[in-house]
Design an enzyme around this catalytic site. Structure first.
Site: not given
Ligand SMILES: *Cc1c(COP(=O)(O)O)cnc(C)c1O
Length: 480
Positions: A109
């Site tokens: 993120k």
């Molecule tokens: C947010 C997150 C996901 C999921 O990603 P999306 O874009 O919501 O599908 C997967 N793995 C981790 C470690 C995350 O923080």
């Protein structure tokens, strides 16, 4: 580029407007009116630094930003302060592991939120506006948002989490940030309470307007756009990229933001043979891709908590693509979903997709097996994608590059991983996380009531940028 609502409210927005607006007033998500086609250009991008690649891809999408601003945002977001390489690709066993976890909070993120913070800075400065962001987190999003926005002028951040119900490491990643513009709020309740409070507050349009309330959740299109970049970066690092051999990517999926970016990359000309969607036991998306039925369920707690979702907030953007960008059709489907809790698609949900749900047991078995066979420790989210890639291996020719998207550093999830590997494994620790343990924390406690949250946000805003908000419920900083 103009941005329109997936439900067709007939308004056109610039990129800047779309970034600030988040959700359209008609409840739809904002999407670009058309997508750029990079199929002729990408082969010339092989040796570009990441920030330059980001600039080339985002430029046609963000045309209204002031001259030079986008390039500046990209080089600042992905420069030294990022903390590590943004999207290195490493061969591990039969696959290529895309390591998106070298940023400040060690999860993918960061890629989007580091850029989003800078974009907010430029846009607010240009408009002379302020923005107060109110969010709920059970862990990952909150810390990435705080680290992406903490130094942005004109932005205040109010992040709620359920008191005592998130992992110590995840709390420390948030509460050790003591900037005046960041308010960590421990709610005496559950994550659901936090989400409801934020939702209630945001649906009070009068309050929202008066206090310039915005959102950073994954519905912001700028986050998706930023994520498109690393699919190009990953592909360009595969050994035979210039021969245009199509690649397979497997993506750990929750709110459908990460894998949606892969789909956009394909539609912008990147040769992807197949997107493999991996969910955990919350299998609403695999069910959709295998049957066309999208049906709300109850979220279960699993070993991959960032993927524990009931409904995927970005799914509507994919429906819009499937419905050939016909907003009336999207509106009809989403209205049916809102009233009955399900929608059924007649058309094929995606011919270049595979979608699989990985159980907790399979997640742990995969971590163990990959550790033993390849000395690579996967975090539980990444493990679901590795497992899903394993399941569909026979569907692809052996020489296609197979990219497993790594979304978090394993050191973020030591408790789960210690169930299958020895606690001495060095990858269970990371210096960034170790350093947090000795830092003071600051957080504020409030009851699980929307008016308490509103009152807190209003007082925080009144203090202006320079003040620190102290109140009777403030928790003494626990020292580690
Ligand atoms: C947010 C997150 C996901 C999921 O990603 P999306 O874009 O919501 O599908 C997967 N793995 C981790 C470690 C995350 O923080």
């Amino acid at each position: 580029m103009n941005y329109v609502s997936t439900r067709g409210d007939n308004k056109k927005r610039t990129f800047s407007q779309a970034v600030l607006e988040g959700l359209a007033d008609d409840g739809g998500l904002l999407v670009p009116e058309s997508l750029p086609d990079f199929s002729q250009e990408w082969p010339q991008w092989k040796d570009l630094p990441y920030d330059e690649l980001a600039f080339r891809i985002l430029e046609p999408l963000a045309g209204d930003l002031p001259e030079g601003a986008l390039r500046q945002c990209c080089s600042s977001a992905y420069g030294e302060s990022y903390g590590g390489p943004v999207a290195p690709l490493r061969p591990v066993g039969p696959y290529q592991l895309l390591e998106l976890f070298h940023g400040p909070t060690l999860a993918f993120k960061d890629v989007a939120l580091q850029l989003l913070g800078r974009l907010f800075g430029v846009i607010l400065e240009q408009n002379g506006q302020e923005l107060n962001i109110v969010a709920a987190t059970s862990g990952d999003t909150g810390s990435a948002a705080i680290h992406g926005l903490k130094d942005v002028p004109r932005v205040r951040l109010f992040v709620t989490h359920p008191e005592g119900r998130i992992a110590d490491l995840q709390r420390q990643q948030m509460t050790t940030v003591v900037n005046d513009s960041v308010f960590n709020i421990a709610v005496k309740g559950t994550f659901d309470d936090c989400q409801h409070m934020v939702k209630d507050l945001s649906s009070d349009l009068e309050f929202k307007r008066k206090n310039s309330i915005g959102a950073v959740n994954s519905i912001n299109f700028a986050r998706i756009a930023a994520q498109v970049v690393y699919y190009f970066a990953a592909y360009l690092q595969t050994p035979r990229a210039l021969e245009k051999v199509p690649a397979v990517v497997a993506v750990p999926t929750g709110n459908f933001g990460n894998i949606l970016a892969a789909e956009y990359a394909r539609r912008m000309g990147l040769p992807l043979a197949c997107t493999v969607l991996a969910s955990n036991e919350n299998d609403i998306l695999p069910t959709f891709f295998n049957t066309g039925l999208y049906k709300r369920g109850t979220a279960r707690a699993t070993h991959s908590p960032a993927m524990d979702i009931q409904v995927a907030s970005n799914f509507e953007r994919y429906l819009y693509l499937l419905a050939s960008e016909n907003p009336a059709k999207v509106k009809e489907l989403m209205t049916s979903f809102a009233t009955t809790g399900e929608l059924q698609l007649e058309a094929n949900p995606g011919s270049q997709w595979s979608a699989l749900a990985c159980s907790n047991k399979e997640t742990l078995a995969t971590v163990k097996e990959v550790w033993e066979n390849h000395q690579q420790l996967l975090d539980p989210h990444t493990a679901t994608a590795w497992w899903a890639m394993d399941q569909c291996l026979n569907d692809f020719e052996p020489d296609l590059p197979k990219i497993v998207v790594g979304t978090a550093h394993p050191a973020k999830f030591p408790e789960v991983l210690k169930q299958v590997v020895s606690s001495d494994v060095p990858e269970l620790k990371h210096p960034t996380l170790e350093a947090l343990k000795s830092l003071p924390e600051r957080l504020f406690a409030i009851p699980a009531r929307t008016d308490s949250l509103k009152e807190f946000v209003t007082s925080g805003i009144e203090l202006g940028a320079g003040g620190v908000f102290l109140r009777s419920e403030e928790k003494a900083a626990p020292h580690g």
